[in-house]
Design a protein around this motif. Structure first.
Motif, mmCIF file in Angstrom:
data_model
loop_
_atom_site.group_PDB
_atom_site.id
_atom_site.type_symbol
_atom_site.label_atom_id
_atom_site.label_comp_id
_atom_site.label_asym_id
_atom_site.label_seq_id
_atom_site.Cartn_x
_atom_site.Cartn_y
_atom_site.Cartn_z
ATOM 1 N N LYS A 97 6.473 13.177 4.424
ATOM 2 C CA LYS A 97 5.031 13.386 4.643
ATOM 3 C C LYS A 97 4.199 12.788 3.507
ATOM 4 N N ILE A 98 4.589 11.589 3.105
ATOM 5 C CA ILE A 98 3.862 10.844 2.085
ATOM 6 C C ILE A 98 3.241 9.615 2.745
ATOM 7 N N LYS A 99 1.949 9.434 2.576
ATOM 8 C CA LYS A 99 1.267 8.289 3.168
ATOM 9 C C LYS A 99 1.634 7.021 2.405
ATOM 10 N N ALA A 100 2.061 6.004 3.120
ATOM 11 C CA ALA A 100 2.428 4.727 2.500
ATOM 12 C C ALA A 100 1.231 3.789 2.487
ATOM 13 N N VAL A 101 0.793 3.421 1.295
ATOM 14 C CA VAL A 101 -0.276 2.424 1.135
ATOM 15 C C VAL A 101 0.394 1.175 0.562
ATOM 16 N N ILE A 102 1.056 0.439 1.439
ATOM 17 C CA ILE A 102 1.867 -0.710 1.049
ATOM 18 C C ILE A 102 1.524 -1.878 1.963
ATOM 19 N N PRO A 103 1.069 -3.002 1.443
ATOM 20 C CA PRO A 103 0.774 -4.161 2.303
ATOM 21 C C PRO A 103 2.050 -4.737 2.903
#
Length: 252
Positions: A186-192
């Motif tokens: 439940k961790i939001k991924a902010v990865i291009p």
């Protein structure tokens, strides 16, 4: 050498650091802790040899590992309970590659890999992996040989820094395995997404702008010459020096 030309812990920094030092240890009488740690920090800052340091200010070769939160021998991860408690919601995740100089063990020497020294295009190198909060303060470090992929240490570092709400990382961490692990945690991924993806993942560009905080963190760390260039033979000493410098530069 005058005291004014040496690195010296301020009264505020010493008041924050002193409660975390070990007390009541058996053995020889302790010398002045503030003088010793200031001497260690001076050597780490300017990159001089221990033998050239004025003996009237600090021991010839003090033990770095005795003055910092020691690294885990099993995983090479340096962290502390206090750092984990202070971790905030956003984490940034890069790595940097310091070059190993002649005092570090050569590749052919037995145990070089165990001391986190590998061979890459830049020669003999070690790679620092760092997890930082949204204020650019390090939460956990890992040290590996320089030819290890950045993503290899992502999950081990994240597992010791929970709870985490969002991970900000660059394209080197764009892998389905990591994204699935983040989703399960439940961790939001902010990865291009990398250029190889046919269908890119959506990216929160506003949040991704915050990734610069960890780039600035590494700029601060590389102002310390013995961090930017590794001189230590033992990975434990280098990682402990990194933890000490990070605590002084960002947390105190």
């Amino acid at each position: 050498m005058a005291k004014q030309s040496l690195f010296w812990l301020s009264d505020e920094a010493w008041a924050a650091l002193e409660p975390h030092l070990p007390h009541g240890q058996p053995g020889k009488p302790r010398v002045d802790d503030r003088r010793v740690i200031s001497g260690i920090l001076h050597v780490l800052k300017v990159g001089c040899r221990w033998r050239t340091f004025p003996l009237s200010t600090a021991p010839q070769r003090p033990s770095i590992t005795a003055t910092t939160a020691g690294p885990s021998a099993a995983s090479g991860i340096a962290s502390s309970r206090r750092w984990r408690q202070l971790a905030l919601c956003r984490k940034s995740f890069p790595s940097t590659v310091p070059t190993s100089r002649r005092t570090a063990p050569p590749k052919a020497q037995k145990g070089a890999w165990a001391q986190a020294i590998g061979t890459s295009r830049g020669g003999r190198t070690s790679k620092i992996h760092c997890l930082a909060d949204d204020r650019g303060r390090p939460v956990a470090f890992a040290l590996t040989p320089g030819n290890i992929a950045d993503i290899r240490m992502a999950i081990p570092l994240l597992e010791i820094a929970r709870p985490t709400k969002r991970l900000i990382a660059d394209k080197a961490y764009d892998a389905d395995s990591l994204r699935q692990w983040l989703s399960g945690a439940k961790i939001k991924a902010v990865i291009p997404s990398s250029a190889a993806r046919r269908t890119p993942y959506p990216l929160d560009r506003k949040a991704y702008r915050r990734r610069n905080v960890i780039e600035r963190l590494f700029c601060k760390l590389k102002n310390w010459r013995r961090i930017a260039t590794r001189y230590d033979r033992l990975a434990a000493n280098y990682l402990s020096a990194l933890a000490l410098v990070a605590a002084i530069s960002t947390w105190i």
